[in-house]
Design an enzyme around this catalytic site. Sequence first.
Site, PDB file in Angstrom:
ATOM      1  N   LYS A 142       0.867  -1.038   0.178  1.00  0.00           N
ATOM      2  CA  LYS A 142       0.325  -0.041  -0.243  1.00  0.00           C
ATOM      3  C   LYS A 142       0.889   1.573   0.075  1.00  0.00           C
ATOM      4  O   LYS A 142       1.906   1.688   0.864  1.00  0.00           O
ATOM      5  CB  LYS A 142      -1.138   0.576   0.998  1.00  0.00           C
ATOM      6  CG  LYS A 142      -1.612   1.717   0.804  1.00  0.00           C
ATOM      7  CD  LYS A 142      -2.155   1.513   2.697  1.00  0.00           C
ATOM      8  CE  LYS A 142      -1.764   3.319   2.703  1.00  0.00           C
ATOM      9  NZ  LYS A 142      -1.583   4.158   1.952  1.00  0.00           N
ATOM     10  N   GLU A 160       9.771   1.256  10.759  1.00  0.00           N
ATOM     11  CA  GLU A 160      10.738   1.877  10.479  1.00  0.00           C
ATOM     12  C   GLU A 160       9.996   3.341  10.418  1.00  0.00           C
ATOM     13  O   GLU A 160       9.293   3.866   9.751  1.00  0.00           O
ATOM     14  CB  GLU A 160      11.073   2.226   9.099  1.00  0.00           C
ATOM     15  CG  GLU A 160      11.789   0.813   8.673  1.00  0.00           C
ATOM     16  CD  GLU A 160      13.066   0.309   9.198  1.00  0.00           C
ATOM     17  OE1 GLU A 160      13.966   1.168   9.701  1.00  0.00           O
ATOM     18  OE2 GLU A 160      14.088  -1.193   9.340  1.00  0.00           O
TER      19      GLU A 160
HETATM   20  P1  NAP Z   1       2.373   8.210   7.365  1.00  0.00           P
HETATM   21  O1  NAP Z   1       1.689   9.647   7.988  1.00  0.00           O
HETATM   22  O2  NAP Z   1       2.822   7.326   9.313  1.00  0.00           O
HETATM   23  O3  NAP Z   1       1.888   7.521   6.372  1.00  0.00           O
HETATM   24  C1  NAP Z   1       2.944   6.260   6.018  1.00  0.00           C
HETATM   25  C2  NAP Z   1       2.306   4.820   5.428  1.00  0.00           C
HETATM   26  O4  NAP Z   1       0.979   4.903   6.757  1.00  0.00           O
HETATM   27  C3  NAP Z   1       1.368   5.466   4.474  1.00  0.00           C
HETATM   28  O5  NAP Z   1       1.356   4.759   3.546  1.00  0.00           O
HETATM   29  C4  NAP Z   1      -0.114   5.721   5.253  1.00  0.00           C
HETATM   30  O6  NAP Z   1      -1.391   6.327   4.531  1.00  0.00           O
HETATM   31  C5  NAP Z   1      -0.682   4.675   6.423  1.00  0.00           C
HETATM   32  N1  NAP Z   1      -1.012   4.963   7.156  1.00  0.00           N
HETATM   33  C6  NAP Z   1      -1.188   6.065   8.019  1.00  0.00           C
HETATM   34  N2  NAP Z   1      -2.185   6.051   9.008  1.00  0.00           N
HETATM   35  C7  NAP Z   1      -2.270   4.588   8.747  1.00  0.00           C
HETATM   36  C8  NAP Z   1      -3.357   3.678   9.829  1.00  0.00           C
HETATM   37  N3  NAP Z   1      -4.231   3.228  10.689  1.00  0.00           N
HETATM   38  N4  NAP Z   1      -3.302   2.280   9.434  1.00  0.00           N
HETATM   39  C9  NAP Z   1      -2.466   1.378   8.367  1.00  0.00           C
HETATM   40  N5  NAP Z   1      -1.471   2.833   7.985  1.00  0.00           N
HETATM   41  C10 NAP Z   1      -1.591   4.022   7.656  1.00  0.00           C
HETATM   42  O7  NAP Z   1       3.823   8.750   7.780  1.00  0.00           O
HETATM   43  P2  NAP Z   1       3.940   9.588   6.198  1.00  0.00           P
HETATM   44  O8  NAP Z   1       3.247  10.842   5.939  1.00  0.00           O
HETATM   45  O9  NAP Z   1       3.792   9.367   4.993  1.00  0.00           O
HETATM   46  O10 NAP Z   1       6.045   9.400   5.964  1.00  0.00           O
HETATM   47  C11 NAP Z   1       6.537  10.734   6.957  1.00  0.00           C
HETATM   48  C12 NAP Z   1       7.170  10.002   8.114  1.00  0.00           C
HETATM   49  O11 NAP Z   1       7.881   8.505   7.837  1.00  0.00           O
HETATM   50  C13 NAP Z   1       8.148  10.519   9.187  1.00  0.00           C
HETATM   51  O12 NAP Z   1       7.985  10.113  10.345  1.00  0.00           O
HETATM   52  C14 NAP Z   1       9.219  10.022   8.887  1.00  0.00           C
HETATM   53  O13 NAP Z   1      10.469  10.160   9.756  1.00  0.00           O
HETATM   54  C15 NAP Z   1       9.321   8.072   8.117  1.00  0.00           C
HETATM   55  N6  NAP Z   1      10.176   7.805   7.480  1.00  0.00           N
HETATM   56  C16 NAP Z   1      11.008   7.042   8.594  1.00  0.00           C
HETATM   57  C17 NAP Z   1      11.889   5.948   7.544  1.00  0.00           C
HETATM   58  C18 NAP Z   1      12.297   5.377   8.461  1.00  0.00           C
HETATM   59  O14 NAP Z   1      13.344   4.037   7.252  1.00  0.00           O
HETATM   60  N7  NAP Z   1      13.088   5.227   9.401  1.00  0.00           N
HETATM   61  C19 NAP Z   1      11.898   6.468   5.949  1.00  0.00           C
HETATM   62  C20 NAP Z   1      10.953   7.440   5.686  1.00  0.00           C
HETATM   63  C21 NAP Z   1       9.911   7.882   6.188  1.00  0.00           C
HETATM   64  P3  NAP Z   1      -1.777   7.224   3.613  1.00  0.00           P
HETATM   65  O15 NAP Z   1      -0.668   7.642   2.472  1.00  0.00           O
HETATM   66  O16 NAP Z   1      -3.443   7.269   3.029  1.00  0.00           O
HETATM   67  O17 NAP Z   1      -1.886   8.594   4.524  1.00  0.00           O
END
Ligand code: NAP
Length: 497
Positions: free
Chosen positions: A191, A267
């Site tokens: 997804k 992650e």
């Molecule tokens: P996010 O809001 O946590 O969303 C990540 C993914 O999860 C998206 O596909 C999102 O779908 C989905 N999602 C959201 N709510 C969910 C739920 N309740 N159940 C299942 N899936 C759900 O993060 P983001 O804003 O896209 O990305 C930024 C974050 O990613 C930052 O915190 C960054 O540090 C972190 N990150 C970490 C790494 C690592 O390797 N540690 C690498 C890159 C990014 P939708 O798009 O539809 O909301």
Amino acid sequence: MLDKTVTDWKTAAARLDIEGRALIDGRFVDALSGQTRTSYNPADGSPLAEVANCGAEDAEVAVTGARRAFERGVWANMAPMDRKMVLVRWAELIEDNREALALLESLDVGKPISDTLNVDVPAAARTIRWSGEAIDKVYDEISPTPSDCLALVQRLPLGVVAAIVPWNFPLSTTAWKLAPALATGNSVILKPASNTPLSALFIARLASEAGLPDGVLQVLPGPGGSLGKHLATHMDIDGLTFTGSTPVGKKLMEYSGRSNLKRTFLELGGKSPNIVFADANLDKAATMAAVAVFYNGGQTCTAGTRLIVEETIRDEFLERVIGKARDWMPGDPLDPGTRMGPMIDRGQFETVAGYVELGRQEGAELVFGGGRVLEKSGGYYHEPSVFSAVDNGMRIAQEEIFGPVLSVLTFKDAEEAVRIANDSIYGLAGAVWSSNINTAHKVAAAVRVGTMGINNYFGGDITVPFGGFKQSGNGRDKSMHAFHDYSELKTTWIEFE
Ligand code: NAP
């Protein structure tokens, strides 16, 4: 290729054929509901494509197909040497389509074309090739039993794995998940983030062309709160691999516990320390301090957002960093000279602007940037911004801003530098700069993060594991260690008569 101009890229963009349907059970299809979601170009807010907006009913078809493919063993029981051939072919196809894929990723994410072309696309191909080439060199174990017994310890695929990824590095994070999960024989349902589904659909088509059997990889664009939650709570999904924010990661652990205890690897976010001692190569350290925080507009989990500088060089070093920050003014992502593009969307832009305002209210000193630029383009561009006089207790030093905002703090000695670095809920990455290897190594060893650079930032390649300590997560992407996340260990104990 590298001398393409912004006009060339815009002409190519107008001709790009974009796939917006989901890949379910070997076919590109619309969502069963018929619903779509528009994908926008963050550079100017123009619509790029209508993308299938999948829901629970699509997930059910996908899970059934993934399970069927797994049970039939079309991929899971294939010799690792043969799985390797498919993955290597897939990597080749990605390389063959490098320009189109780089362009698509740039349009969908707002990343500079020079980054998608030279970093994201080659890294995705490298990850897939490396995992494919590694998987037929992995041996299982025979344990040291008495001679009348034989004990086999085998690594088996989990089964059906759901992968949920974010919008900031769509292609890289997708490759980091798919390569080891597929190499180890799993069926995977991906997804992508709602904002950035296009490159995943593009490379999924290439995977089919490379010979990946139907149902082994499926891509379902759709909302995290409904589709993502449905996958994470599904009783017939065995593993969940996630890259995204810490709050969503916490929910996924709960979903796993409330459903079938699926193996869940996370992650998550970061607030990484970048420590500079007075005896460092200050020009290189300042250049990389800017790269560390402004690369990808600061929308990077490992961004070096806390610059922790030895007190004696504070003013001089700050001057150098501000000088480097001037090179990061945002521009059109399709201009090959652009280093930083727009924020992904209005929401993220407002978050960043809100933190800049918060920093001012908290008493930090805004010494560079702080404003919005290119407002008329329709995109949301934020200036690179630098705060000095930051206290580590301030929210701008503790919370993940996910934008081009640097907090500068100071320390008196190594002990204080380590204390500040570790005073965070996160533990993803960091760096230390010093020409004294003793100081550098002692500090690097004491900082509780998954990846630490000495005299570099963002160092590393596919051969080393990547992941976080503390609330930055629990899994490991990349390297042979990633195979562990997608495998179960099975013991077979044989007694001879
Ligand atoms: P996010 O809001 O946590 O969303 C990540 C993914 O999860 C998206 O596909 C999102 O779908 C989905 N999602 C959201 N709510 C969910 C739920 N309740 N159940 C299942 N899936 C759900 O993060 P983001 O804003 O896209 O990305 C930024 C974050 O990613 C930052 O915190 C960054 O540090 C972190 N990150 C970490 C790494 C690592 O390797 N540690 C690498 C890159 C990014 P939708 O798009 O539809 O909301």
